[in-house]
Structures are given as structure tokens and as C-alpha cells.
Scaffold this motif. Structure first.
Motif, PDB file in Angstrom:
ATOM      1  N   THR B 112       0.828  -1.205   0.000  1.00 37.98           N
ATOM      2  CA  THR B 112       0.000   0.000   0.000  1.00 37.98           C
ATOM      3  C   THR B 112       0.867   1.261   0.000  1.00 37.98           C
ATOM      4  O   THR B 112       0.613   2.194  -0.760  1.00 37.98           O
ATOM      5  CB  THR B 112      -0.943   0.005   1.219  1.00 37.98           C
ATOM      6  N   ARG B 113       1.904   1.256   0.852  1.00 42.25           N
ATOM      7  CA  ARG B 113       2.788   2.433   0.892  1.00 42.25           C
ATOM      8  C   ARG B 113       3.483   2.638  -0.443  1.00 42.25           C
ATOM      9  O   ARG B 113       3.586   3.761  -0.939  1.00 42.25           O
ATOM     10  CB  ARG B 113       3.836   2.273   1.996  1.00 42.25           C
ATOM     11  N   SER B 114       3.934   1.552  -1.048  1.00 42.46           N
ATOM     12  CA  SER B 114       4.641   1.660  -2.329  1.00 42.46           C
ATOM     13  C   SER B 114       3.699   2.152  -3.413  1.00 42.46           C
ATOM     14  O   SER B 114       4.082   2.967  -4.252  1.00 42.46           O
ATOM     15  CB  SER B 114       5.215   0.301  -2.737  1.00 42.46           C
ATOM     16  N   PHE B 115       2.460   1.647  -3.386  1.00 43.18           N
ATOM     17  CA  PHE B 115       1.481   2.076  -4.390  1.00 43.18           C
ATOM     18  C   PHE B 115       1.255   3.584  -4.310  1.00 43.18           C
ATOM     19  O   PHE B 115       1.263   4.286  -5.328  1.00 43.18           O
ATOM     20  CB  PHE B 115       0.164   1.318  -4.208  1.00 43.18           C
ATOM     21  N   HIS B 116       1.081   4.096  -3.091  1.00 42.54           N
ATOM     22  CA  HIS B 116       0.811   5.522  -2.967  1.00 42.54           C
ATOM     23  C   HIS B 116       2.052   6.358  -3.290  1.00 42.54           C
ATOM     24  O   HIS B 116       1.939   7.440  -3.854  1.00 42.54           O
ATOM     25  CB  HIS B 116       0.239   5.840  -1.585  1.00 42.54           C
ATOM     26  N   ALA B 117       3.219   5.832  -2.953  1.00 37.70           N
ATOM     27  CA  ALA B 117       4.457   6.532  -3.313  1.00 37.70           C
ATOM     28  C   ALA B 117       4.595   6.581  -4.835  1.00 37.70           C
ATOM     29  O   ALA B 117       4.973   7.604  -5.409  1.00 37.70           O
ATOM     30  CB  ALA B 117       5.657   5.816  -2.697  1.00 37.70           C
ATOM     31  N   TRP B 118       4.243   5.478  -5.494  1.00 38.70           N
ATOM     32  CA  TRP B 118       4.312   5.430  -6.963  1.00 38.70           C
ATOM     33  C   TRP B 118       3.353   6.458  -7.579  1.00 38.70           C
ATOM     34  O   TRP B 118       3.711   7.191  -8.499  1.00 38.70           O
ATOM     35  CB  TRP B 118       3.983   4.015  -7.449  1.00 38.70           C
ATOM     36  N   MET B 119       2.138   6.514  -7.026  1.00 45.15           N
ATOM     37  CA  MET B 119       1.148   7.485  -7.510  1.00 45.15           C
ATOM     38  C   MET B 119       1.711   8.907  -7.419  1.00 45.15           C
ATOM     39  O   MET B 119       1.586   9.700  -8.343  1.00 45.15           O
ATOM     40  CB  MET B 119      -0.129   7.403  -6.664  1.00 45.15           C
ATOM     41  N   GLU B 120       2.278   9.209  -6.258  1.00 44.11           N
ATOM     42  CA  GLU B 120       2.808  10.550  -6.037  1.00 44.11           C
ATOM     43  C   GLU B 120       4.021  10.801  -6.931  1.00 44.11           C
ATOM     44  O   GLU B 120       4.174  11.888  -7.499  1.00 44.11           O
ATOM     45  CB  GLU B 120       3.196  10.696  -4.559  1.00 44.11           C
ATOM     46  N   ALA B 121       4.874   9.799  -7.046  1.00 41.54           N
ATOM     47  CA  ALA B 121       6.081   9.928  -7.870  1.00 41.54           C
ATOM     48  C   ALA B 121       5.708  10.217  -9.323  1.00 41.54           C
ATOM     49  O   ALA B 121       6.307  11.048  -9.990  1.00 41.54           O
ATOM     50  CB  ALA B 121       6.921   8.659  -7.775  1.00 41.54           C
ATOM     51  N   ARG B 122       4.689   9.518  -9.807  1.00 41.32           N
ATOM     52  CA  ARG B 122       4.206   9.740 -11.167  1.00 41.32           C
ATOM     53  C   ARG B 122       3.727  11.178 -11.343  1.00 41.32           C
ATOM     54  O   ARG B 122       4.020  11.832 -12.333  1.00 41.32           O
ATOM     55  CB  ARG B 122       3.029   8.803 -11.438  1.00 41.32           C
ATOM     56  N   LYS B 123       2.927  11.601 -10.350  1.00 42.48           N
ATOM     57  CA  LYS B 123       2.372  12.953 -10.429  1.00 42.48           C
ATOM     58  C   LYS B 123       3.503  13.983 -10.460  1.00 42.48           C
ATOM     59  O   LYS B 123       3.473  14.938 -11.225  1.00 42.48           O
ATOM     60  CB  LYS B 123       1.452  13.195  -9.219  1.00 42.48           C
ATOM     61  N   LYS B 124       4.518  13.767  -9.633  1.00 44.16           N
ATOM     62  CA  LYS B 124       5.637  14.712  -9.551  1.00 44.16           C
ATOM     63  C   LYS B 124       6.725  14.414 -10.573  1.00 44.16           C
ATOM     64  O   LYS B 124       7.724  15.133 -10.630  1.00 44.16           O
ATOM     65  CB  LYS B 124       6.242  14.659  -8.148  1.00 44.16           C
ATOM     66  N   ASN B 125       6.545  13.318 -11.321  1.00 46.43           N
ATOM     67  CA  ASN B 125       7.552  12.905 -12.300  1.00 46.43           C
ATOM     68  C   ASN B 125       8.921  12.804 -11.646  1.00 46.43           C
ATOM     69  O   ASN B 125       9.913  13.298 -12.165  1.00 46.43           O
ATOM     70  CB  ASN B 125       7.555  13.909 -13.471  1.00 46.43           C
ATOM     71  N   ASP B 126       8.955  12.146 -10.486  1.00 46.07           N
ATOM     72  CA  ASP B 126      10.197  12.089  -9.720  1.00 46.07           C
ATOM     73  C   ASP B 126      10.407  10.697  -9.111  1.00 46.07           C
ATOM     74  O   ASP B 126       9.726  10.300  -8.173  1.00 46.07           O
ATOM     75  CB  ASP B 126      10.148  13.146  -8.607  1.00 46.07           C
ATOM     76  N   PHE B 127      11.367   9.981  -9.647  1.00 44.06           N
ATOM     77  CA  PHE B 127      11.632   8.610  -9.196  1.00 44.06           C
ATOM     78  C   PHE B 127      12.033   8.556  -7.723  1.00 44.06           C
ATOM     79  O   PHE B 127      11.756   7.575  -7.030  1.00 44.06           O
ATOM     80  CB  PHE B 127      12.735   7.986 -10.067  1.00 44.06           C
ATOM     81  N   VAL B 128      12.662   9.612  -7.249  1.00 46.71           N
ATOM     82  CA  VAL B 128      13.160   9.643  -5.867  1.00 46.71           C
ATOM     83  C   VAL B 128      12.039   9.436  -4.842  1.00 46.71           C
ATOM     84  O   VAL B 128      12.264   8.857  -3.779  1.00 46.71           O
ATOM     85  CB  VAL B 128      13.916  10.983  -5.607  1.00 46.71           C
ATOM     86  N   VAL B 129      10.820   9.890  -5.172  1.00 49.30           N
ATOM     87  CA  VAL B 129       9.673   9.721  -4.271  1.00 49.30           C
ATOM     88  C   VAL B 129       9.335   8.235  -4.109  1.00 49.30           C
ATOM     89  O   VAL B 129       8.929   7.779  -3.044  1.00 49.30           O
ATOM     90  CB  VAL B 129       8.441  10.489  -4.820  1.00 49.30           C
ATOM     91  N   PHE B 130       9.522   7.486  -5.178  1.00 55.37           N
ATOM     92  CA  PHE B 130       9.169   6.060  -5.188  1.00 55.37           C
ATOM     93  C   PHE B 130      10.295   5.192  -4.624  1.00 55.37           C
ATOM     94  O   PHE B 130      10.041   4.165  -3.987  1.00 55.37           O
ATOM     95  CB  PHE B 130       8.859   5.669  -6.639  1.00 55.37           C
ATOM     96  N   LYS B 131      11.520   5.618  -4.841  1.00 57.95           N
ATOM     97  CA  LYS B 131      12.709   4.807  -4.561  1.00 57.95           C
ATOM     98  C   LYS B 131      12.744   4.146  -3.168  1.00 57.95           C
ATOM     99  O   LYS B 131      12.866   2.917  -3.082  1.00 57.95           O
ATOM    100  CB  LYS B 131      13.967   5.658  -4.796  1.00 57.95           C
ATOM    101  N   PRO B 132      12.613   4.910  -2.063  1.00 54.92           N
ATOM    102  CA  PRO B 132      12.750   4.245  -0.754  1.00 54.92           C
ATOM    103  C   PRO B 132      11.683   3.170  -0.519  1.00 54.92           C
ATOM    104  O   PRO B 132      11.977   2.131   0.074  1.00 54.92           O
ATOM    105  CB  PRO B 132      12.601   5.390   0.251  1.00 54.92           C
ATOM    106  N   GLU B 133      10.451   3.410  -0.998  1.00 53.65           N
ATOM    107  CA  GLU B 133       9.381   2.429  -0.785  1.00 53.65           C
ATOM    108  C   GLU B 133       9.598   1.195  -1.664  1.00 53.65           C
ATOM    109  O   GLU B 133       9.285   0.078  -1.262  1.00 53.65           O
ATOM    110  CB  GLU B 133       8.010   3.054  -1.053  1.00 53.65           C
ATOM    111  N   LEU B 134      10.119   1.409  -2.875  1.00 56.11           N
ATOM    112  CA  LEU B 134      10.395   0.267  -3.749  1.00 56.11           C
ATOM    113  C   LEU B 134      11.563  -0.556  -3.190  1.00 56.11           C
ATOM    114  O   LEU B 134      11.556  -1.789  -3.261  1.00 56.11           O
ATOM    115  CB  LEU B 134      10.703   0.746  -5.173  1.00 56.11           C
ATOM    116  N   GLU B 135      12.524   0.125  -2.593  1.00 55.78           N
ATOM    117  CA  GLU B 135      13.655  -0.604  -1.993  1.00 55.78           C
ATOM    118  C   GLU B 135      13.171  -1.543  -0.896  1.00 55.78           C
ATOM    119  O   GLU B 135      13.565  -2.709  -0.841  1.00 55.78           O
ATOM    120  CB  GLU B 135      14.681   0.391  -1.414  1.00 55.78           C
ATOM    121  N   LYS B 136      12.280  -1.002  -0.035  1.00 58.89           N
ATOM    122  CA  LYS B 136      11.758  -1.845   1.058  1.00 58.89           C
ATOM    123  C   LYS B 136      10.954  -3.012   0.495  1.00 58.89           C
ATOM    124  O   LYS B 136      11.041  -4.140   0.980  1.00 58.89           O
ATOM    125  CB  LYS B 136      10.886  -1.001   1.991  1.00 58.89           C
ATOM    126  N   LEU B 137      10.192  -2.728  -0.539  1.00 54.20           N
ATOM    127  CA  LEU B 137       9.362  -3.777  -1.124  1.00 54.20           C
ATOM    128  C   LEU B 137      10.235  -4.848  -1.785  1.00 54.20           C
ATOM    129  O   LEU B 137       9.980  -6.053  -1.644  1.00 54.20           O
ATOM    130  CB  LEU B 137       8.385  -3.157  -2.142  1.00 54.20           C
TER     131      LEU B 137
END
Lengths: 501, 501
Positions: B112-137
Motif C-alpha cells: 500500500t505504501r509503495s502504491f501511494h508513493a508510486w502514484m505521487e512519484a508519477r504525479k511529480k515525475n520524480d523517481f526519488v519519491v518512489f525509490k525508498p518504498e520500492l527498496e523496502k518492497l
């Protein structure tokens, strides 16, 4: 607090949050059922909801929770709020233990069947479609009353479910007095019929936009909630950060949509405003259904149908449709919004006759519960009461006894809270006004911070700490007084009538 | 069947249905999360979904179920189908027992956290927003591989989850061969760029209507399903009577919406067509993700992008907008629909270059799982592979490594099933065509009964009775053959290229 009690209390909080998650998941399934569910999915959905009810019930009657509550109950190491959470949870736990898992499942499945039968009955305008499912549900509700136990009237078991401590004895007395008030003022007000007509028609898209805009102005936070369309408007919360409102739109009359938005918005603000640090616990829940209804009524009537709000709204309408509303004067609009006229549909009725609609349902429910009336006799009894109280002939089931969703949900004992809510609303609003000399100007300019703040501090923040009557005493420094309500009606509608003649 | 085994089997069915209810309730919460959830409700929703996962896991690893399965496993008193249900459930049960409740909850919450981080990252066009959550996943997915166990490559654990028996060894070989096929035909096809432009723009409302109409024609039953809007189109089923599709609309290009509807519609028909009397049991579930994808690809490509369907569709478009489509000839439309051109977005790519998109993701996942690549290195690796395979420069994250939802859901091992699905699709469709001489005329006139019936009997009805390769053998009388797919591409695109020159 000794570490031991603290650890136990944390375990209790964790356990309660898990139960809240399951119940909230069930609420999501119910919300979906009433907004987006495909017609053919009713059976599967019913089973899914029933399974979640069963699981929530199993958790809430588990020995693990029971032991924790026993250990924590009466512990001197808890704060007052913690103690309150424990004692309220223990009450609920003991009540919940009375239900067998099979009964919980039966009830949940029967509610789903009854709901879908009601939907179909409404569509077909045929009570017979609803009748067998309502009969089964009524039977279960009678059984439930005996499972829960009650003193005096069997209906007390259900009244207590919706507003702790409420009884037929209290309600009968209040409703008798209210009937006298209504009987006295109503005949004068119906001359009102003579007023010039006002055209409330508005395109669907525009109505939707207007509803959302008014909700935003009230302070409903769409970051933590949303609005959708359903057959019957309602508010449901899955968490203070996820509160869902619904509305319905009739292009020939935007008033239905708009004041229903304001009404549900009042419920929604309460849910969004409940203390989040108590989420999942009693102190994170609304006080009672009567107090919940006071919040919707306060916004819908005390605020939303006031001359001040009507002035503000008319300015807004002029922006939406300059041609149509440009020349309407405020008095005409205000009178149209507050037109008193007996009508068939409760949700579309005015502030005065509204309570006859509640009275009728209350009497029928009481008779159904005590067995004096059968389900088959509902339509006849309904129509007779509408004739007696409001002088109306009911032409069909849809605008008669099939109009409300409540019985299909098994919500017997719910309707009286609508009238109680109206009384509480006036008393809360009176008290708020006494704290803010600018209240008129603020409403006239669409500023609702001060009223929202008053409600936050005096209602929302308490959660379930007090019951309805206690909260009323604490927040208004008076017990609930019918006189406040009758004075409110008197003042408002006498001024209105005077301005016509 | 002796009463004893029959009784036990009934108890097993009841138990499994309860687990299905919980999982389906979780699916409703997930669907809502991706369609209607208020932005601020992510955290509460994550906890609710995690609680349901935990409860489903607890039920599915309970001793009660384990004992039932042990008693029933190998019992001679069951039918073949019943035996299969038991053995498949036992496999899953044993696998499920390997997970601790804490791991299940962690995984669910992290998704769930990764999904929402991905949503936000997409909106901001910024991989860094997604990175820490994807690492944990990713870390959890590696742990999961070890929990499940694997032979050979660590990625095998996840491939097997999506298509039983699938391995890196098999996939590597297949993808190497496929790369040769693509490398050989692609250069010839890209001359294609020269074709005259075709204007795919269409108003939102009209696109929505068109999508629904095509789904209805395909036989998707809106009595038992619906379509909504989401960020990323998907299909989710809560029961064969409640199948939800989503789509997205871009006013400048209706082809994205339309072939995505057809694609998801193929998934949806499979879910609606699964045997209802096996609901909640393995034989009531789809065979595998590869076979699921074969269903969407068959409709999207073999049917939906054929000259026959394009002819049918063009007639329809002429009714929607006579002025715009009245003078378009079929060849122009067909070529526009089947234009081959390397693009950045997988879901908008053509049938040929599509598989490079899959290959790129497959290689990255493999490297991530074996630790040869870190999450931080994904963007660079992604961009390099798009340059190498498709000759494209990736301008930003949104049209690069943030475009797909899959990793945010922890779905590693999912992408390869897209290519496998395309291969199965062609082989199924070839076999269907050999049974019906009228297939061309039927598609040209929008009649899909015979193809749907073939799929019902040869795919849907089997549920999970066979694995992907077995099902392919049974339904097409051949093992999976890459040559079928390369012949299909060759024939289709050579004709197309020829018709341009």
C-alpha cells in the motif's frame, strides 16, 4: 500509569483497531453496494458482508478481548478517558456476547436480501416484492430485542441501540407534547401555499458543482472524503480520513440535492472531526444517532435555511445562472426555501411537517414491534396516518411506505432520532449564537469557521464520552428543552408568514 | 461417495468460501483504492487491507483447514475434480504455512505504501519519491523468495507464483528466440512510419460510450460487472457475478481507451465465465496469469486489431461521427490501428515492439532479484535498454520507469506472462479458427458468440484443472510453439507493409 496497565491498554487499542478495520472494510462493501454494485452481484456481496460481520463479531466476543477488558476495568492506573473507553467497550462486549455467530450471520444476510428486495420493490412500485423479506427481518429484530433484553416496551431494546437510555415512555411523552406544538402552529403556516412559485430546476452537472462547492465552503475536506450518487442519500465513514457522502439529483428541483448535501455534510463534518487519536475506540466514535442527526439538522436547517444563508446562496446562484436568478429577490427565495406544505416525501418536507413524518414511522414501528400491526398492514396504516396527520392521500407505494431505506436495513428505532436531533440542533445553535455576535454576518458571507470550531470543541471532541443528554447539559448548560424548538419554529415561521400578508 | 468424505468435502467448500469472501472483500478495498479513494485516506486504507490479508492468511493456515485437507487428500471417495481441488488447495496451504502472520502484514502494508508513493512519484515525475518504498518492497520480495524456496535462480520463486512451473531457464531461452524473430522483422516494418496520419481524437463522453458499447458486443455482461476510470487500467473480480474493469481516457487518442477496453474485456469475460459451481475453489479460478493474459491479448490483438474487426469498427465510428470517419477507407484505418513504431509507453505500443517492453522489464527484474542492479540504478538501466532495443531516448520518469503500476504492487515475475499470453493467444485463436469457417464474416458483423463459446469450453470451464502448458496441449493439441506467433506476425505485418508500398 504502571507499565503493566499501559501494556495491556496498548494491546486493547491494537485489538480494537483490528476490529475497526474489519467493520470499516464491511462499511466499504456496503457503500459500494449502494453506489456502484452491479445488479447481479447482490447475492455474492451479501455473503461477503455477512462473513465480515461474523468475523468482527468473533473478534469482539473473543476471550482475549474479554480478559483484557476485565483486567483493565476499574484499574486505577488509567486516565479518565482510558477508563471511559474500557467501560464503554465492556458494555458493548457484554452485549455482543449475547449474540450467537449464527444470529449475526442470519441478520447480516437478511439485511442484504431485504435491501435488494426494497430496491426492486421501489423500482416496481410494488410493496409485495418487499413484504416477505421485511417480515423475515422484523422477526429477527423481535428476536434481537429478546436477546438484548429490555425493560417495559419491547421497542425500548431498539431505541436504546440508537440512543443510549432512550425509551418509549420518554419518546411518547415528548412526541405528545410536540404534536400539540405542531397542531397549534401548522394551520396558520399553510396559508403559505399562496406564495408565488419559484423555479428550482437546474441541469444535473450544475447541481453537482453547486453541491460540491457548498460542501467545500462548509469545510468538508475532500482530501479526506468524497461524494457519490445513490438511491437514498447517506453518510458513511471508514475512518476520519475517509468519509463518504452521497446525494441524488432531480433536474426539476435542485433544493432536494442542495439541502441534502448540507445535511449529509453536517454528518460528514462530525465524522471528519472526531478525535483521530481515539480512532477505533468509543471516544473516537459519534455520541449517538440523535447527536449525529443534530449535526446534520443544524447545518441543514439552523444554518442552511436561515435568511442569512439564503442571502449568501442567492448571490452564488446568480453567478451560476445570472438570467434565471438575477431578478429573484431574497424574500421570495427565502419563502420558497421555507415553504410549509404537507407533502408525501419525508426527505423533501419542510422543518415543521417533517416531524409528522417521523411520528408516523415511530407509531408504525412501535405497533410492528409489539405485534399490533403486521407487515402486510403497513401500507394501509401508513396511508391512514398520512390522511389523519397531514390530510394527504398516498397515491402509490413509492411515495408511501417504500420511500425510506431504513426498514430494509433493519433500522427500527432510528427515526425518532431525527426529531430528537432537530431539538438538539436548535439548542446547540442557540448556545453557539450566544458566543458570537457576528454569527449573522459570517453566514451571510459564507464564513463557517466559528460555528465549526464551536462544534469541534463542544461536540466532536467528546466522541462518546457523554451520552446525548449529558452532552447537551455539558455543551448548552441545559437539559434538552422542547420549548427551545417550539420558540425557534414560532419565531422563524411567524416572521415568514407575516412577511407574506 | 461415502457420507463421511462428502461431509468433509462440504466443510472444506464452506471453509474455502469464507476465505474467498475475505479475499474478495480485500479486493473491493483495493479496487476502491485505485478508483475512488480520497487522497488523504491512504494510510487507513493500507491498514484495513493489511488486516484482511492477515485474517485471510490466518484462516488459510489454520489447523482446521489443514486437518480437513489431510483427511481428504488421496481419498478414493472423491470425483476427479474434487481431488484436484484438494490437491491444489493443499499445495497452496503448504506454501501459505511458510509465511508468518507478521510477514503477511508487513508485505500488505508495504505494498500500500509503495502504491501511494508510486502514484505521487508519477504525479511529480520524480523517481526519488518512489525509490525508498520500492527498496523496502524489493527487500521483502527477496525475503519472500527465500521463504517460498526455489531451485536455480532466485527469480524462479516469483515466476512460479505467476505461472506454475515457469523458470528463468525456460524464459531466457524463449526470450532469446523471440528477440531473433523481432530483430528480423522489425526493421522492415518501421518503414511504416510513412503512412498518412489518422486523427484518433474523440470527446471524452463519446469515448466512454464507445468503450461500453464494444464491451457489450464482446459479451461482457454489465449485469455482473461494471467499468470505471483509474490511473492504470485493470480487471479485478470479486466473484463471477461482480467483475470490475477500469480504463483511462485521453481525448487526443481514443485508441488507447478502446483497445484497453477490449483487452480488459478479455480478462473480464474469463472471470465472468469461470465455473460458478466451483466458486471459491481452485477449479473456480483462472488457470494462470499467462493464460489470463492470453484471453486479453486474443481479444485485443487477434480479434480487435484484425482487418475484420477494424471493418466492423469503422462502420460503428461512422455512426458516432459521420463527418470525421465517413470518408476514411478501411485500409487507412487498419494501418493506423496496426502502426508499428517504437514508443516509450508499453500499454500504447504495437503488437511487435510490445515484447521489447516486456523484455526490458524482465531483464531489470532478474537483475534486481539477483542483486546485480540496485533500485537507485533502475532509471539509468531502463533508459539504456530503451536505447539499445528500441533506439529511443527516455525524456522523463513518467514515460520511463514510473509508467507501470506492477512494481508498486510487488508484482515481480508478472511481466513475462504478458509475452507468454500473446503466444498462447495466437495458438488458441488459430485453433478456434480451424473450427469455424465463418470466423471472418462473424467478426466483420460484430458477432462474437462462436469465439466466446470456444473459449468457454476450451479455457474458462477448466478453471485451474490444468496448468498453462497442459491446458495448451489439451485445447490446441500442441505444446506452446513460438513459431505460431512468428508466423502470425509475419503474415499480418507483411501483408500490411505490402499494402503500403
Amino acid at each position: 500509569m504502571k507499565p503493566d496497565a499501559a501494556t495491556r491498554y496498548s494491546r486493547y487499542v491494537e485489538f480494537m483497531n483490528k476490529i475497526a478495520d474489519i467493520r470499516n472494510a464491511g462499511a466499504v462493501l456496503q457503500w459500494d453496494q449502494e453506489t456502484y454494485l452491479p445488479a447481479g452481484a447482490a447475492e455474492a456481496r451479501g455473503r461477503q458482508i455477512a462473513t465480515l460481520s461474523e468475523i468482527a463479531h468473533a473478534h469482539f466476543s473473543s476471550d482475549e478481548l474479554g480478559d483484557l477488558l476485565q483486567e483493565l476495568n476499574g484499574s486505577g492506573d488509567l486516565t479518565e478517558k482510558e477508563k471511559k473507553n474500557i467501560s464503554l467497550t465492556l458494555d458493548d462486549y457484554n452485549k455482543n456476547k449475547k449474540y450467537s455467530p449464527a444470529f449475526v450471520r442470519n441478520m447480516s444476510e437478511q439485511i442484504t436480501r431485504s435491501f435488494h428486495a426494497w430496491m426492486e420493490a421501489r423500482k416496481k412500485n410494488d410493496f409485495v416484492v418487499f413484504k416477505p423479506e421485511l417480515e423475515k427481518l422484523l422477526q429477527l429484530k423481535k428476536e434481537e430485542a429478546h436477546i438484548l433484553g429490555f425493560k417495559g416496551h419491547i421497542y425500548n431494546a431498539h431505541l436504546d441501540e440508537h440512543d443510549k437510555g432512550l425509551t418509549v415512555e420518554v419518546t411518547d411523552k415528548l412526541f405528545q407534547d410536540l404534536k400539540k406544538v405542531l397542531k397549534k402552529i401548522l394551520p396558520d403556516l399553510i396559508t403559505y401555499d399562496e406564495e408565488p412559485a419559484f423555479d428550482f430546476s437546474m441541469k444535473k452537472d450544475l447541481q453537482w458543482k453547486l453541491g460540491i462547492e457548498v460542501l467545500e465552503l462548509m469545510g468538508f475536506d475532500f482530501q479526506f472524503g468524497r461524494q457519490d450518487i445513490s438511491e437514498h442519500p447517506f453518510t458513511i465513514s471508514f475512518h476520519p480520513t475517509d468519509v463518504r457522502l452521497t446525494t441524488r439529483i432531480n433536474e426539476s428541483n435542485f433544493s432536494g440535492m442542495l439541502w441534502s448535501c448540507i445535511h449529509e455534510g453536517g454528518h460528514g463534518l462530525y465524522e471528519q472531526g472526531l478525535p483521530q487519536n481515539e480512532s477505533g475506540l468509543p471516544l473516537g466514535e459519534a455520541c449517538s444517532l440523535s447527536i449525529h442527526e443534530s449535526q446534520s439538522r443544524l447545518w441543514e436547517n439552523c444554518v442552511g435555511r436561515s435568511i442569512h444563508f439564503c442571502g449568501f446562496l442567492l448571490e452564488k446562484l446568480r453567478l451560476y445562472d445570472p438570467e434565471k436568478f438575477g431578478k429573484t429577490d431574497l424574500q421570495t427565495f427565502y419563502r420558497a426555501v421555507n415553504k410549509v406544505k404537507p407533502t408525501l416525501i419525508r426527505t423533501e418536507s419542510d422543518e415543521v411537517t417533517y416531524h409528522y413524518h417521523v411520528l408516523i414511522r415511530y407509531e408504525i414501528e412501535k405497533e410492528l414491534m409489539e405485534g399490533a400491526l403486521s407487515v402486510a398492514e403497513i401500507p394501509e396504516r401508513w396511508n391512514q396516518l398520512y390522511k389523519d396527520y397531514l390530510g394527504l392521500d398516498v397515491p402509490d407505494y413509492k411515495s408511501g411506505c417504500l420511500q425510506d431505506i431504513h426498514w430494509s436495513h433493519g433500522s427500527f428505532g432510528y427515526f425518532p432520532t431525527y426529531t430528537l436531533g432537530s431539538l438538539y440542533a436548535v439548542q446547540f445553535f442557540d448556545t453557539y449564537k450566544s458566543t458570537n455576535n457576528n454569527w449573522r454576518q459570517e453566514i451571510e458571507t459564507g464564513q463557517f469557521n466559528s460555528i465549526r470550531n464551536w462544534l469541534k470543541v463542544n461536540v466532536y471532541d467528546y466522541g462518546k464520552f457523554y451520552n446525548s443528554l449529558e452532552l447537551c447539559n455539558i455543551s448548552t448548560l441545559h437539559p434538552l428543552e422542547l420549548s427551545r424548538f417550539s420558540e425557534y419554529l414560532d419565531t422563524k415561521f411567524k416572521t415568514l408568514t407575516a412577511s407574506i400578508i
